[in-house]
Each structure stands twice: as structure tokens, then as C-alpha cells.
Scaffold this motif. Structure first.
Motif, PDB file in Angstrom:
ATOM      1  N   UNK A   1     -25.427  46.541  26.270  1.00 13.91           N
ATOM      2  CA  UNK A   1     -25.223  45.112  25.988  1.00 13.91           C
ATOM      3  C   UNK A   1     -26.346  44.226  26.542  1.00 13.91           C
ATOM      4  N   UNK A   2     -27.120  44.747  27.472  1.00 13.37           N
ATOM      5  CA  UNK A   2     -28.131  43.916  28.159  1.00 13.37           C
ATOM      6  C   UNK A   2     -29.474  44.026  27.425  1.00 13.37           C
ATOM      7  N   UNK A   3     -29.587  43.297  26.321  1.00 16.39           N
ATOM      8  CA  UNK A   3     -30.790  43.433  25.485  1.00 16.39           C
ATOM      9  C   UNK A   3     -31.447  42.103  25.125  1.00 16.39           C
ATOM     10  N   UNK A   4     -30.837  40.982  25.493  1.00 19.59           N
ATOM     11  CA  UNK A   4     -31.380  39.687  25.051  1.00 19.59           C
ATOM     12  C   UNK A   4     -32.646  39.315  25.821  1.00 19.59           C
ATOM     13  N   UNK A   5     -33.602  38.740  25.076  1.00 21.72           N
ATOM     14  CA  UNK A   5     -34.848  38.249  25.670  1.00 21.72           C
ATOM     15  C   UNK A   5     -34.898  36.737  25.460  1.00 21.72           C
ATOM     16  N   UNK A   6     -35.045  36.002  26.536  1.00 21.20           N
ATOM     17  CA  UNK A   6     -35.096  34.540  26.479  1.00 21.20           C
ATOM     18  C   UNK A   6     -36.546  34.076  26.502  1.00 21.20           C
ATOM     19  N   UNK A   7     -36.871  33.140  25.606  1.00 16.29           N
ATOM     20  CA  UNK A   7     -38.163  32.433  25.675  1.00 16.29           C
ATOM     21  C   UNK A   7     -37.900  30.967  25.348  1.00 16.29           C
ATOM     22  N   UNK A   8     -38.964  30.158  25.289  1.00 17.50           N
ATOM     23  CA  UNK A   8     -38.749  28.711  25.272  1.00 17.50           C
ATOM     24  C   UNK A   8     -39.425  28.013  24.098  1.00 17.50           C
ATOM     25  N   UNK A   9     -38.925  26.815  23.812  1.00 20.21           N
ATOM     26  CA  UNK A   9     -39.521  26.010  22.741  1.00 20.21           C
ATOM     27  C   UNK A   9     -40.991  25.725  23.064  1.00 20.21           C
ATOM     28  N   UNK A  10     -41.803  25.655  22.032  1.00 22.57           N
ATOM     29  CA  UNK A  10     -43.254  25.393  22.140  1.00 22.57           C
ATOM     30  C   UNK A  10     -44.043  26.525  22.790  1.00 22.57           C
ATOM     31  N   UNK A  11     -43.373  27.649  23.064  1.00 20.73           N
ATOM     32  CA  UNK A  11     -44.095  28.793  23.631  1.00 20.73           C
ATOM     33  C   UNK A  11     -44.969  29.445  22.560  1.00 20.73           C
ATOM     34  N   UNK A  12     -46.011  30.120  23.007  1.00 20.96           N
ATOM     35  CA  UNK A  12     -46.768  31.001  22.118  1.00 20.96           C
ATOM     36  C   UNK A  12     -47.040  32.287  22.874  1.00 20.96           C
ATOM     37  N   UNK A  13     -46.474  33.398  22.366  1.00 22.10           N
ATOM     38  CA  UNK A  13     -46.618  34.688  23.051  1.00 22.10           C
ATOM     39  C   UNK A  13     -47.362  35.728  22.224  1.00 22.10           C
TER      40      UNK A  13
ATOM     41  N   UNK B   1     -41.353  37.208  17.838  1.00 27.98           N
ATOM     42  CA  UNK B   1     -39.918  36.906  17.924  1.00 27.98           C
ATOM     43  C   UNK B   1     -39.618  36.021  19.129  1.00 27.98           C
ATOM     44  N   UNK B   2     -40.503  36.079  20.137  1.00 33.37           N
ATOM     45  CA  UNK B   2     -40.361  35.225  21.321  1.00 33.37           C
ATOM     46  C   UNK B   2     -41.080  33.887  21.150  1.00 33.37           C
ATOM     47  N   UNK B   3     -41.733  33.707  20.012  1.00 31.63           N
ATOM     48  CA  UNK B   3     -42.483  32.478  19.707  1.00 31.63           C
ATOM     49  C   UNK B   3     -41.696  31.685  18.677  1.00 31.63           C
ATOM     50  N   UNK B   4     -40.785  30.828  19.156  1.00 33.49           N
ATOM     51  CA  UNK B   4     -39.819  30.180  18.253  1.00 33.49           C
ATOM     52  C   UNK B   4     -40.448  28.993  17.524  1.00 33.49           C
TER      53      UNK B   4
ATOM     54  N   UNK C   1     -36.838  38.258  12.168  1.00 33.69           N
ATOM     55  CA  UNK C   1     -37.455  38.608  13.437  1.00 33.69           C
ATOM     56  C   UNK C   1     -36.719  39.796  14.081  1.00 33.69           C
ATOM     57  N   UNK C   2     -37.295  40.330  15.157  1.00 34.16           N
ATOM     58  CA  UNK C   2     -36.621  41.363  15.945  1.00 34.16           C
ATOM     59  C   UNK C   2     -35.353  40.735  16.530  1.00 34.16           C
ATOM     60  N   UNK C   3     -34.199  41.382  16.417  1.00 31.85           N
ATOM     61  CA  UNK C   3     -32.964  40.770  16.937  1.00 31.85           C
ATOM     62  C   UNK C   3     -32.960  40.690  18.469  1.00 31.85           C
ATOM     63  N   UNK C   4     -32.129  39.776  18.979  1.00 30.79           N
ATOM     64  CA  UNK C   4     -31.916  39.703  20.422  1.00 30.79           C
ATOM     65  C   UNK C   4     -32.796  38.708  21.149  1.00 30.79           C
ATOM     66  N   UNK C   5     -33.460  37.805  20.419  1.00 23.17           N
ATOM     67  CA  UNK C   5     -34.312  36.801  21.059  1.00 23.17           C
ATOM     68  C   UNK C   5     -33.616  35.443  21.046  1.00 23.17           C
ATOM     69  N   UNK C   6     -33.583  34.794  22.200  1.00 25.56           N
ATOM     70  CA  UNK C   6     -32.840  33.548  22.393  1.00 25.56           C
ATOM     71  C   UNK C   6     -33.807  32.460  22.839  1.00 25.56           C
ATOM     72  N   UNK C   7     -33.658  31.265  22.275  1.00 21.86           N
ATOM     73  CA  UNK C   7     -34.558  30.159  22.619  1.00 21.86           C
ATOM     74  C   UNK C   7     -33.922  29.187  23.601  1.00 21.86           C
ATOM     75  N   UNK C   8     -34.694  28.818  24.639  1.00 23.26           N
ATOM     76  CA  UNK C   8     -34.259  27.796  25.583  1.00 23.26           C
ATOM     77  C   UNK C   8     -35.191  26.602  25.553  1.00 23.26           C
TER      78      UNK C   8
END
Length: 427
Positions: A154-166, A174-177, A188-195
Motif C-alpha cells: 500500500x505504501x507506493x504514493x509519491x508526493x511532488x508539488x505545483x510548479x515543480x520540474x523533475x 509524473x512528478x511534474x504536474x 502518467x505513472x500511477x501513484x503520484x500526488x500533487x501538493x
């Protein structure tokens, strides 16, 4: 006889015209290149220090450093010497065998990270070829850590942020929202969450027991030179420790001495330190290399066969990077970065007084700086280029300044003067 296209004689560097040698060269090659970039007309053929020259021998002061890459400037003499020596010795042997330089670079990166006030428990390094690859590896390492900490899966989510570029590979993308970058390649790759960047109150609901990793830039380069507050980064790190999530600092653009500390997070308290640092860009001064620095919390969970790379860690790239780490961690150079950053800010303040309707804010630290404008900077970028200065943009209506870290005070004064002329010409 064909008529010459009239040129604006008042400009020292008017963009090459449709009948120029530059245009002929571009037109010959363009049909064979995938059209992923919109480029201005000049064709660059040579660089030295803070300057580049185009095919028609126009000279430009470069405040882009290849997007924060050539931190020692163009054609650094010792870098060129080492490149030549190692190219004559051994370029590549693959990761099937040991070579002296991958280990030497890894050791130096760990020691320099610790001694410079960066990640205090830095332990091991994975060497790859680019920033995207470094972030891809970091995301994989976070997923693997999550799998071990929570065997339920269950522990698969990756958090990244608005205006990020990875990056542009599928994991880093997927981490670049940003819909501009993501939409053509969805899903995108599943499991990416935007903050929301710098939102302390949102951290608890954002980073949960399902979070395996959080990736964040201490200073967002592409996103407009936005600086993460100390309070935000401390709170984020504390929350990651609470739920057992891997904290990844993407320092690909802001690290390696650019802020005046070796790592941008080097001025933060230990409780804000990450579990992983990703780096590239300045690590090779233009030669392709990336690296992932991890602590034992992460490193202990990565086993033989979990990840790999054909070119990553080759002796040529690693020998060059070893030299770069030594130069970019030098105390005199880092003090110079702080002082040069002040000179830029002083110049920006004067420009802001001169053009108050245009310039609203100055952001960043050291030599990663953003000038926030009230309009699209495109015309100013062109006007600056046609007066012999290269600058780039970021975020929304932001002019971004990431010159070489060895740029001189005279060059800064020259560039600021040209920038003022360029802005005036567009009013």
C-alpha cells in the motif's frame, strides 16, 4: 543579384537574417531533427568563460550557463585538460567491472556533502547520466523502500508539488504536474500526488502512511525561482519521518554551489535534511552525468540488480565530476557567489526603480535569481540577445539568471547595463 536584407545597424548582434550563413546551416539540418525545440536564429560554435560566439562571430555574454550547467564557464582549462587525459586513458568499461573514478567521485560527494553542512547522514552514491535519470532512480529507491516498510504493497504514493520540474522521463514527468508537459503523454505513472509548495498546513493530509516518497526542489528553478521556506522544509521532513516516507531533495538546478552553499539545503537545520539528494547539470559542466546521494535508511534497502545503467559511472564522466565537486565546494568560490548575487540584486533593485510597472519582485539566492515581470519576457529576451546578452525565462513571466559561478563583477555590470537597454527598447 539577390538583394541583401537590411540589418538594424544600431544593434551589435542583430539576429541572423534569412539569407545568413546561420540560417543556411539551420535550414540544411532542420529536416533531419525531431522538432522538440523552438530556437532563436544564432548558431553557437565556441565558448570561453562567460562568453559564447556564433557561426558569424557575434559575441554574447552568457547569463544562462547552459541552464545552470557550465558553472565554471565555457572551456575551463583544467577541465579540458582532464577530459583529454582521460579520453586517452579509458572512457568506458561498463558497470560489470570496477574503475577508479566511480568510487572516488562517490567518496568525495559523500564527504563534501557532510562537511559542507548538507545531508548529515549522506552515505552512498548511485551515478547516472542526467537529472531525469537521477530523479527516476530516486523515485524507484523510494518505491523499493516503501515496499520493504509495508509488505502489504500500500505504501507506493509519491508526493511532488505545483510548479515543480523533475524531468521528462515517465517517472520524473509524473512528478511534474504541469499539463503542458504531461498531457501529450498521458496516462502518467500511477501513484503520484500533487501538493502546494510552501503550504505547511496541507502537509499532514498530503503525506500519509501511503506515501513512500516526497520529491521537492529547495528552490524551484523552472517553476519561477521560488524558494522553499525553512518552516515548510522542516515541517515536510518531520512529516516524512513520522510516516516513514523517503524525502528527496531535487538539487539538480539549485545545488553544487549555486546558492553560495554547496547544497541549497546546506543552510537548513539537520531536521530538514533529506534522505536523498539528486544532482546533475553543474556536476559535469556540460559533460553528461547525474548522481543520487542517499543515506543508509535508503541505501540499505537497495540490492544488487535493483537498478542499473550502461553509461552511468563511466571513468571519463566521473573523473570530470570529481574535479567539479572539488572546485564548486571551494570556500572562496562560494563566498564569491554570495557577493555576486548581491551585485545582481543591487542592479535589479535599480531596474525596478526605473521600470516599476514592469518588475514586481526579485527572487532566489546566490546566482539562481528570478526577476518577476508583469508581462511576457519574450520581447526583452530577444532585445537582450540582439544587444549581446543571453538570458532565459522560467515560470510565468519570470526572467531567470543562472550565470557561470566564475562570472566577473565587470561582466555582471555589463550584463545589467545591456538588460536595462533591452527593457528600455521594448517600452
Amino acid at each position: 543579384m539577390a538583394m541583401r536584407v537590411p540589418r538594424d545597424a544600431s544593434l551589435p548582434n542583430p539576429d541572423p537574417s534569412a539569407d545568413s550563413p546561420s540560417a543556411a546551416l539551420v535550414n540544411e539540418h532542420a529536416p533531419y531533427m525531431v522538432a522538440t525545440y523552438a530556437r532563436p536564429p544564432p548558431v553557437f560554435v565556441q565558448g570561453e568563460g562567460s562568453y559564447v560566439w556564433d557561426v558569424e562571430n557575434r559575441k554574447y555574454l552568457d547569463f544562462t550557463a547552459g541552464i545552470a550547467v557550465t558553472s565554471l564557464g565555457h572551456s575551463d582549462a583544467e577541465f579540458t585538460n582532464l577530459l583529454t587525459q582521460q579520453a586517452k586513458t579509458l572512457i568506458h568499461a561498463s558497470n560489470l567491472y570496477y574503475n577508479p573514478w566511480t568510487g572516488a567521485l562517490s567518496k568525495l560527494l559523500v564527504e563534501t556533502t557532510r562537511s559542507s553542512g548538507g545531508m548529515h547522514d549522506a552515505a552512498r552514491v548511485f551515478v547516472c547520466n542526467s537529472g531525469s535519470e537521477a530523479n527516476e532512480a530516486a523515485i524507484k529507491f523510494a518505491r523499493k523502500t516503501g515496499k520493504i516498510l509495508d509488505p502489504s504493497g500500500e505504501k507506493t504514493e509519491v508526493v511532488s508539488f505545483n510548479n515543480a520540474f523533475h524531468g521528462r522521463t515517465m517517472g520524473s514527468l509524473s512528478a511534474t504536474h504541469n499539463p503542458k508537459y504531461q498531457k501529450p503523454f498521458a496516462p502518467m505513472v500511477p501513484g503520484f500526488v500533487q501538493g502546494t509548495y510552501n503550504d505547511i498546513n496541507g502537509i499532514k493530509s498530503l503525506v500519509t502512511e501511503k506515501t513512500c516518497g516526497v520529491i521537492v526542489e529547495p528552490i524551484q528553478g523552472e517553476g519561477g525561482v521560488m524558494t522553499g521556506s525553512e518552516e515548510f522544509l522542516v515541517a515536510l521532513a518531520q512529516r516524512c519521518r513520522e510516516v516513514g516516507a523517503v524525502l528527496i531533495y531535487d538539487e539538480i538546478q539549485c545545488g553544487m554551489g549555486r546558492t553560495g552553499t554547496f547544497w541549497a539545503h546546506g543552510s537548513l537545520a539537520k531536521e530538514a535534511h533529506p534522505d536523498v539528494i539528486t544532482t546533475a547539470k553543474a556536476l559535469g559542466n556540460g559533460f553528461p552525468i547525474g548522481a543520487v546521494v542517499v543515506n543508509d535508511f535508503v541505501g540499505d534497502k537497495i540490492q544488487v540488480g535493483d537498478h542499473g545503467t550502461t553509461f552511468g559511472g563511466n571513468p571519463l564522466a566521473c573523473r570530470l565530476a570529481h574535479y567539479l565537486v572539488g572546485r564548486l565546494s571551494d570556500e572562496t568560490l562560494r563566498k564569491g557567489v554570495v557577493e555576486k548575487g548581491r551585485l545582481f540584486r543591487d542592479g535589479f533593485d535599480k531596474l525596478r526603480e526605473r521600470f516599476p510597472e514592469l518588475i514586481t519582485e526579485v527572487r532566489g539566492r546566490g546566482l539562481i535569481l528570478g526577476l518577476q515581470l508583469t508581462e511576457d519576457p519574450g520581447a526583452i529576451v530577444k532585445a537582450a540577445r540582439e544587444r549581446g546578452l543571453l538570458v532565459i525565462t522560467a515560470g510565468t513571466n519570470t526572467l531567470r539568471f543562472v550565470p557561470s559561478l566564475v562570472v566577473s563583477e565587470e561582466e555582471i555590470a555589463e550584463g545589467l547595463e545591456i538588460l536595462g537597454e533591452a527593457i528600455a527598447a521594448t517600452r
